[in-house]
Design an enzyme around this catalytic site. Structure first.
Site, PDB file in Angstrom:
ATOM      1  CG  ASP A  92      -6.393  -5.127   8.079  1.00 28.74           C
ATOM      2  OD1 ASP A  92      -5.257  -4.320   7.443  1.00 28.74           O
ATOM      3  OD2 ASP A  92      -7.093  -4.368   8.682  1.00 28.74           O
ATOM      4  CD  GLU A 202      -3.475  -2.845   1.922  1.00 32.10           C
ATOM      5  OE1 GLU A 202      -4.040  -2.822   0.526  1.00 32.10           O
ATOM      6  OE2 GLU A 202      -3.908  -2.675   2.814  1.00 32.10           O
TER       7      GLU A 202
END
Length: 431
Positions: A92, A202
């Site tokens: 992330d 992402e």
């Protein structure tokens, strides 16, 4: 004559890209939450897939964990649970090629790229003369400026106009960030090809002071598409406030109207999922997200699992819970620097001012029975505990005591997490 014992070969569960399937990320900062996360998915049912290994480099630094230990904790737990459904692992908020290589080497397959350091956070506040001055310096990073100038894009829910001022502000705000995002995506693809490893990307553009406009979303996604970057999801900064640890603050009707066009952009330029960051406890807006995206969404949670772990302390070791609150209050003003929160320490009673343990839990964690239907948590005390997780976990006394307590009460820890995330998953499934 006996053939002897038959060897049993156990296959270790491995993450895989989830593509367009709806998904939720469980940021397990303590490495003990996966059983509760799996239990919630099983109880809630529905199509949502789990991302069980999810940590940012910032979180790893604050907790003292590595990408390898995070992956191992998830894999070990899933193996014990005999979990066979598809699942994923998300590196992330990755900001550098080194971040990408670090998480990919540990087996992560989803990479959330964060070019926020190249975003001009003040662009929305510049007056005309300052904006023009900034644009002169940023023009070289926005070769796409003339491509969109004077154009418009029609959607079912509205139209995007690319006028001069809109494009100038987008170039100043995101020009460098778009270049960084494409560079990071190319690095991820090259590394995955070298390792012969599956991957998906992402893009996070949510860590900004102001919402991502529809025109900005379109330009960013379109430039990624033209550069050959295949996004699985994109996280805009939506209108309203997405503070850590509490529910959405804003007008849900206006949010839905805006989010509907964001979702149309994702369908047209991808398709890719709309990703909700700071997604913990935003119960009131989950049906909106699920509805406008047609189930093509990703929700990222992290701190909420840590808060639910503290609920075990509140109920089984009240003295430890009080110590954690005191310590967190002393750390909050420093630790909150990188988070969007509004809590103020001296406006919330200290533990010594609250004798009743139930009231103390309510002030710092909220109690489920106090959460109104269709609303998430609201108590600002949650933000004090949310932002200080790293300081608590790495504290030589508090961290080991908390971990020991959770290991002593695994079933209750699992049940608390299950109840908590079922509340998240049900409105997402129903939307």
């Amino acid at each position: 004559m006996s053939a002897g014992p038959v060897a049993v070969v156990t296959t270790r569960p491995a993450p895989s890209p989830l593509g367009m399937e709806p998904s939720i990320g469980f940021g397990d900062r303590l490495g003990l939450g996966t059983p509760g996360h799996v239990a919630a998915l099983r109880e809630a049912g529905g199509p949502i897939r789990g991302i069980f290994a999810q940590q940012s480099i910032r979180e790893m630094t604050r907790t003292g964990r590595s990408a390898e230990t995070i992956m191992a904790a998830a894999v070990d737990a899933l193996a014990k649970l005999r979990f066979t459904d598809p699942w994923s692992a998300d590196g992330d908020h990755l900001k550098t090629p080194a971040d990408i290589r670090r998480t990919m080497a540990a087996g992560f397959v989803m990479f959330t790229l964060d070019p926020s350091e190249e975003v001009d956070q003040s662009a929305d506040d510049y007056d005309a003369s300052t904006l023009a001055e900034k644009f002169a310096a940023a023009r070289e990073f926005a070769p796409w400026f003339d491509e969109y100038r004077g154009q418009s894009v029609q959607f079912d829910s509205g139209v995007i106009e690319f006028d001069e001022r809109t494009l100038t502000r987008a170039a100043v705000k995101y020009g460098r960030a778009i270049r960084r995002a494409i560079s990071l995506a190319q690095c991820a693809e090259e590394e995955a090809n070298r390792l012969d490893q599956p991957f998906e990307i992402e893009l996070s553009i949510d860590e900004t002071a102001h919402p991502t406009t529809l025109a900005e979303h379109y330009i960013i996604a379109d430039q990624c598409r033209q550069a050959g970057v295949n996004l699985v999801s994109l996280a805009p900064r939506f209108i309203g406030d997405f503070e850590k640890g509490v529910d959405y603050k804003g007008d849900l009707t206006k949010l839905e109207a805006s989010m509907r066009i964001h979702a149309e952009i994702a369908r047209r330029l991808g398709p890719y999922k709309i990703s909700l960051h700071s997604g913990s406890d935003k119960l009131s807006m989950y049906p909106v997200l699920a509805r406008v995206t047609g189930g093509k969404f990703h929700v990222k949670t992290a701190g909420t699992s840590y808060l639910e772990a503290l609920r075990v302390a509140a109920q089984h070791d009240p003295s430890l819970f009080r110590e954690i609150i005191d310590f967190s209050r002393s750390r909050f003003d420093e630790d909150k620097a990188s988070y969007h929160v509004s809590a103020v320490v001296n406006e919330i009673p200290a533990p010594e001012e609250v004798e009743d343990p139930v009231i103390l839990e309510r002030l710092y964690l909220d109690r489920w029975e106090d959460v109104a239907p269709g609303r998430g948590f609201t108590e600002p005390g949650r933000q004090i505990l949310h932002c200080t997780f790293g300081s608590v976990i790495t504290n030589a006394k508090l961290g080991p005591r908390l971990v020991s307590l959770l290991k002593a009460h695994p079933q209750e820890h699992c049940e608390i997490l299950c109840q908590h995330f079922v509340r998240h998953l049900q409105p997402l499934n129903a939307g």
